[in-house]
Design a protein around this motif. Structure first.
Motif, PDB file in Angstrom:
ATOM      1  N   PHE A  49       0.825  -1.209   0.000  1.00 20.34           N
ATOM      2  CA  PHE A  49       0.000   0.000   0.000  1.00 20.34           C
ATOM      3  C   PHE A  49       0.858   1.259   0.000  1.00 20.34           C
ATOM      4  N   MET A  50       1.956   1.250   0.733  1.00 20.94           N
ATOM      5  CA  MET A  50       2.847   2.412   0.764  1.00 20.94           C
ATOM      6  C   MET A  50       3.441   2.676  -0.607  1.00 20.94           C
ATOM      7  N   VAL A  51       3.908   1.620  -1.273  1.00 23.20           N
ATOM      8  CA  VAL A  51       4.479   1.780  -2.617  1.00 23.20           C
ATOM      9  C   VAL A  51       3.422   2.301  -3.583  1.00 23.20           C
ATOM     10  N   LEU A  52       2.219   1.737  -3.506  1.00 25.86           N
ATOM     11  CA  LEU A  52       1.132   2.172  -4.380  1.00 25.86           C
ATOM     12  C   LEU A  52       0.776   3.635  -4.128  1.00 25.86           C
ATOM     13  N   THR A  53       0.662   4.026  -2.871  1.00 28.52           N
ATOM     14  CA  THR A  53       0.274   5.403  -2.539  1.00 28.52           C
ATOM     15  C   THR A  53       1.337   6.401  -2.960  1.00 28.52           C
ATOM     16  N   VAL A  54       2.602   6.077  -2.722  1.00 26.52           N
ATOM     17  CA  VAL A  54       3.685   6.967  -3.151  1.00 26.52           C
ATOM     18  C   VAL A  54       3.670   7.130  -4.667  1.00 26.52           C
ATOM     19  N   ALA A  55       3.480   6.039  -5.395  1.00 26.79           N
ATOM     20  CA  ALA A  55       3.463   6.116  -6.859  1.00 26.79           C
ATOM     21  C   ALA A  55       2.295   6.971  -7.351  1.00 26.79           C
ATOM     22  N   VAL A  56       1.123   6.786  -6.759  1.00 25.52           N
ATOM     23  CA  VAL A  56      -0.056   7.535  -7.197  1.00 25.52           C
ATOM     24  C   VAL A  56       0.109   9.022  -6.927  1.00 25.52           C
ATOM     25  N   PHE A  57       0.665   9.370  -5.759  1.00 19.54           N
ATOM     26  CA  PHE A  57       0.765  10.784  -5.392  1.00 19.54           C
ATOM     27  C   PHE A  57       2.045  11.452  -5.882  1.00 19.54           C
ATOM     28  N   LEU A  58       2.855  10.734  -6.606  1.00 20.24           N
ATOM     29  CA  LEU A  58       3.986  11.358  -7.282  1.00 20.24           C
ATOM     30  C   LEU A  58       3.673  11.667  -8.745  1.00 20.24           C
ATOM     31  N   LEU A  59       2.647  11.014  -9.268  1.00 19.32           N
ATOM     32  CA  LEU A  59       2.288  11.192 -10.668  1.00 19.32           C
ATOM     33  C   LEU A  59       1.091  12.133 -10.798  1.00 19.32           C
ATOM     34  N   ASP A  60       1.110  12.953 -11.814  1.00 22.52           N
ATOM     35  CA  ASP A  60       0.015  13.902 -12.046  1.00 22.52           C
ATOM     36  C   ASP A  60      -1.040  13.267 -12.943  1.00 22.52           C
ATOM     37  N   MET A  61      -1.659  12.194 -12.438  1.00 27.50           N
ATOM     38  CA  MET A  61      -2.696  11.472 -13.182  1.00 27.50           C
ATOM     39  C   MET A  61      -3.853  11.200 -12.214  1.00 27.50           C
ATOM     40  N   ARG A  62      -4.928  11.976 -12.342  1.00 31.12           N
ATOM     41  CA  ARG A  62      -6.016  11.890 -11.372  1.00 31.12           C
ATOM     42  C   ARG A  62      -6.726  10.544 -11.400  1.00 31.12           C
ATOM     43  N   ALA A  63      -6.738   9.892 -12.535  1.00 30.99           N
ATOM     44  CA  ALA A  63      -7.421   8.594 -12.620  1.00 30.99           C
ATOM     45  C   ALA A  63      -6.784   7.563 -11.701  1.00 30.99           C
ATOM     46  N   LEU A  64      -5.503   7.731 -11.367  1.00 35.63           N
ATOM     47  CA  LEU A  64      -4.820   6.761 -10.513  1.00 35.63           C
ATOM     48  C   LEU A  64      -5.288   6.824  -9.060  1.00 35.63           C
ATOM     49  N   LEU A  65      -5.995   7.892  -8.686  1.00 35.76           N
ATOM     50  CA  LEU A  65      -6.467   8.007  -7.310  1.00 35.76           C
ATOM     51  C   LEU A  65      -7.419   6.885  -6.925  1.00 35.76           C
ATOM     52  N   VAL A  66      -7.991   6.213  -7.893  1.00 33.60           N
ATOM     53  CA  VAL A  66      -8.929   5.142  -7.592  1.00 33.60           C
ATOM     54  C   VAL A  66      -8.222   3.909  -7.030  1.00 33.60           C
ATOM     55  N   PHE A  67      -6.933   3.737  -7.306  1.00 35.05           N
ATOM     56  CA  PHE A  67      -6.260   2.495  -6.907  1.00 35.05           C
ATOM     57  C   PHE A  67      -6.044   2.373  -5.399  1.00 35.05           C
ATOM     58  N   PRO A  68      -5.601   3.417  -4.666  1.00 37.71           N
ATOM     59  CA  PRO A  68      -5.569   3.271  -3.203  1.00 37.71           C
ATOM     60  C   PRO A  68      -6.946   3.006  -2.616  1.00 37.71           C
ATOM     61  N   MET A  69      -7.986   3.598  -3.208  1.00 32.07           N
ATOM     62  CA  MET A  69      -9.346   3.364  -2.728  1.00 32.07           C
ATOM     63  C   MET A  69      -9.741   1.899  -2.911  1.00 32.07           C
ATOM     64  N   ILE A  70      -9.493   1.355  -4.086  1.00 31.21           N
ATOM     65  CA  ILE A  70      -9.832  -0.045  -4.342  1.00 31.21           C
ATOM     66  C   ILE A  70      -9.046  -0.966  -3.417  1.00 31.21           C
ATOM     67  N   TYR A  71      -7.771  -0.664  -3.229  1.00 28.40           N
ATOM     68  CA  TYR A  71      -6.919  -1.485  -2.366  1.00 28.40           C
ATOM     69  C   TYR A  71      -7.480  -1.517  -0.944  1.00 28.40           C
ATOM     70  N   LEU A  72      -7.886  -0.346  -0.420  1.00 30.78           N
ATOM     71  CA  LEU A  72      -8.393  -0.278   0.945  1.00 30.78           C
ATOM     72  C   LEU A  72      -9.741  -0.979   1.062  1.00 30.78           C
ATOM     73  N   VAL A  73     -10.591  -0.842   0.043  1.00 28.85           N
ATOM     74  CA  VAL A  73     -11.902  -1.486   0.074  1.00 28.85           C
ATOM     75  C   VAL A  73     -11.755  -3.007   0.079  1.00 28.85           C
ATOM     76  N   VAL A  74     -10.894  -3.529  -0.787  1.00 25.01           N
ATOM     77  CA  VAL A  74     -10.671  -4.977  -0.832  1.00 25.01           C
ATOM     78  C   VAL A  74     -10.060  -5.464   0.481  1.00 25.01           C
ATOM     79  N   SER A  75      -9.145  -4.689   1.043  1.00 28.69           N
ATOM     80  CA  SER A  75      -8.531  -5.068   2.318  1.00 28.69           C
ATOM     81  C   SER A  75      -9.572  -5.097   3.435  1.00 28.69           C
ATOM     82  N   ALA A  76     -10.473  -4.123   3.447  1.00 31.89           N
ATOM     83  CA  ALA A  76     -11.511  -4.082   4.481  1.00 31.89           C
ATOM     84  C   ALA A  76     -12.427  -5.295   4.415  1.00 31.89           C
ATOM     85  N   ALA A  77     -12.638  -5.821   3.208  1.00 32.04           N
ATOM     86  CA  ALA A  77     -13.532  -6.964   3.045  1.00 32.04           C
ATOM     87  C   ALA A  77     -12.863  -8.288   3.370  1.00 32.04           C
ATOM     88  N   THR A  78     -11.525  -8.322   3.409  1.00 35.05           N
ATOM     89  CA  THR A  78     -10.836  -9.608   3.510  1.00 35.05           C
ATOM     90  C   THR A  78      -9.842  -9.709   4.659  1.00 35.05           C
TER      91      THR A  78
END
Length: 311
Positions: A198-227
């Motif tokens: 999650f740390m690697v994913l979050t750092v990568a998303v917030f270093l890149l200027d691509m707003r569509a990537l913001l969905v990936f930390p959200m999906i990761y956290l949602v899947v983690s909460a369910a499992t």
């Protein structure tokens, strides 16, 4: 653990409240009015909801003093310090009382009703009432604008509750019993893998200027909460706030590049974290409910096995 009880005690909570309040009024008052991001009330509520009301006094008094000092030295000044301290601490107490009430009424069997009550009662009604009182005093005492402060207060405090109160509830639930809020040793390998990814994913998303990537930390956290167990999932919103918020304030990532004032970018990030937690919370609640029911079922089966006649 002695350190855990110290952190959950009146002194530890009051110091934590001061740090969070001082950071909010120092770095979150972009318009000169109320802070646009506020986690201190969620922190205090997270501690109070684990205590009976008759024992609240030391924590309440300590946080009133902490809020007064933070507002007096760093915020709107001493004229507004005491009224704002009373409003902020009363807000936290109201949120804690509501949490206790809805938990007694709905948990763990009616998770949908519990989540809806949390959203409406704690995430909406409490900030509306406290915001009305705070902006009135700011207008009367300091001639601050009513509408602007009211909207900033509601957004900052509501998102603070929605994003952070479940996290602080778990943390102080563990610390109050003298335990660490970190995952137990049996979960450390899994926790290390999940957190590191999650740390690697979050750092990568917030270093890149691509707003569509913001969905990936959200999906990761949602899947983690369910499992995954709550001891692991609770760490993820904290990491999202620290890493994503730090990079955003430093000028990196898709939110920092938005064509918005600095305060609005901060509240957009807070909204992003709030929506992420809101998406994960119902799944985490449902998972906890099923685990409770499974433990009860196993206990009942074991009881029936003991009562069965032996031939």
């Amino acid at each position: 653990m002695r350190s855990a009880r110290l952190l959950a005690g009146p002194v530890g909570v009051s110091l934590t409240y001061f740090v969070l309040a001082a950071a909010a009024v120092t770095f979150g008052r972009f318009t000169g009015g109320v802070a646009m991001a506020w986690m201190a009330s969620a922190m205090l509520a997270g501690r109070l909801l684990h205590l009976p009301r008759r024992r609240w006094t030391p924590w309440v008094i300590g946080c009133i003093l902490a809020s007064t000092v933070a507002t007096g030295f760093l915020g709107l000044g001493w004229l507004a310090a005491v009224p704002f301290a009373l409003i902020n601490v009363a807000e936290a107490g109201a949120a804690a009382l509501l949490w206790q009430r809805i938990t007694r009424s709905f948990w763990p069997h009616d998770t949908l009703e519990w989540v809806a009550s949390f959203y409406i009662g704690i995430g909406l009604m409490v900030p509306l009432l406290s915001g009305a009182a705070a902006t009135f005093f700011a207008w009367v005492l300091l001639d601050q604008p009513l509408v602007e402060n009211f909207s900033r207060w509601i957004i900052g405090h509501a998102l603070g509750f929605l994003a952070c109160l479940p996290v602080f509830h778990f943390i102080y639930g563990r610390l109050g019993r003298g335990k660490s809020f970190l995952p137990p040793s049996s979960m450390r390998p899994l926790a290390t893998l999940v957190v590191a990814t999650f740390m690697v994913l979050t750092v990568a998303v917030f270093l890149l200027d691509m707003r569509a990537l913001l969905v990936f930390p959200m999906i990761y956290l949602v899947v983690s909460a369910a499992t995954l167990p709550g001891a692991i999932v609770t760490l993820l919103p904290l990491l999202l706030i620290l890493i994503g918020g730090g990079l955003t304030v430093s000028g990196y990532g898709p939110i920092a590049q938005m064509d918005l004032p600095a305060g609005d970018r901060l509240q957009f990030f807070q909204l992003y974290v709030g929506v992420t937690v809101l998406a994960a919370l119902p799944l985490s609640c449902e998972r906890t409910k099923r685990l409770v029911e499974l433990r009860k079922m196993r206990s009942r089966i074991a009881e029936l096995e003991r009562e069965r006649p032996q031939y």
